[in-house]
Design an enzyme around this catalytic site. Structure first.
Site: not given
Length: 182
Positions: A9, A85, A118
Site C-alpha cells: 500500500d 486487496k 495493513c
C-alpha cells in the site's frame, strides 16, 4: 529458501497531496525503493499490494482515482506482480497465498503502509501461514492515532507495532541493516 519482497500500500493517498497523509511517508517510500532496487538487481520475486476501497464510507484509495495509484517511488515494472486487496490483511480474499506457494516462496521481506493496520495484519497472517518474515521498519509509515481522547503520536504507534511484531512474528531491521546483511 526462496525470498520475495512484499510492498504493501505505498499509494498516493498516503502522501502530503493525498486524502490520508502519513507521517514520514516520503522517507519510508525512499527506503522501500532501496530494498526494491536490490530485489530488482538480483531478479528476485517482487509483489506489490494495492488497496482499493470498496466500503461505501471510504475516503481514500477510491477506485479509479490518482490517490489509489501506487506511488512513483515504488511504481511496479510491467513484469512485477500486483495484487489488489480490499481488506487490511493482504491475504484475505486475494490470490497472494496461492501465488507465494506456487512460486515456492518461504521467506518474505515486508515493507509498506500503514504500520498499525495493513502491515501489522499482513505480517501476522504471513507468519500464521508459515512464512519467515523480515520487516523493514524504516520503510513503513503510519499516522497519529486517538484512543479515549488521547492522541498517540505516529512515531510511538509505529515503534510500538514494530516492537510487538519483532517478538514472534518478524525480524525487524532497518533498510541499512537489511542491505548490509544481504
Amino acid at each position: 529458501m526462496k525470498t520475495a519482497l512484499l510492498i504493501i500500500d505505498i499509494q498516493n493517498d498516503y502522501f502530503d497531496e493525498g486524502t490520508m497523509s502519513l507521517v514520514g511517508s516520503v522517507g519510508a517510500s525512499r527506503n522501500a525503493r532501496l530494498v526494491l532496487d536490490k530485489f530488482r538487481d538480483e531478479s528476485l520475486p517482487i509483489v506489490h499490494i494495492q488497496h482499493i476501497a470498496t466500503r461505501p464510507t471510504a475516503t481514500f484509495f477510491l477506485p479509479d482515482t490518482p490517490g489509489a495509484e501506487i506511488h512513483e517511488n515504488v511504481r511496479p515494472l510491467e513484469d512485477e506482480k500486483v495484487i489488489v486487496k480490499h481488506y487490511p490483511n493482504s491475504f484475505r480474499e486475494t490470490e497472494l497465498l496461492d501465488y507465494l506457494w506456487a512460486n515456492d516462496i518461504t521467506d518474505l521481506v515486508i515493507c509498506g503502509m500503514m504500520t498499525h493496520m495493513c502491515v501489522d495484519s499482513t505480517t501476522r497472517a504471513a507468519k500464521d501461514f508459515g512464512f519467515n518474515i523480515t520487516l523493514i521498519g524504516d520503510a513503513g509509515a503510519t499516522r497519529d492515532q486517538e484512543i479515549n481522547g488521547q492522541i498517540v503520536k505516529a512515531d510511538e504507534v509505529h515503534n510500538s507495532f514494530l516492537a510487538a511484531l519483532s517478538y514472534f512474528y518478524a525480524t525487524v531491521k532497518t533498510t541499512n541493516q537489511f542491505l548490509e546483511e544481504n
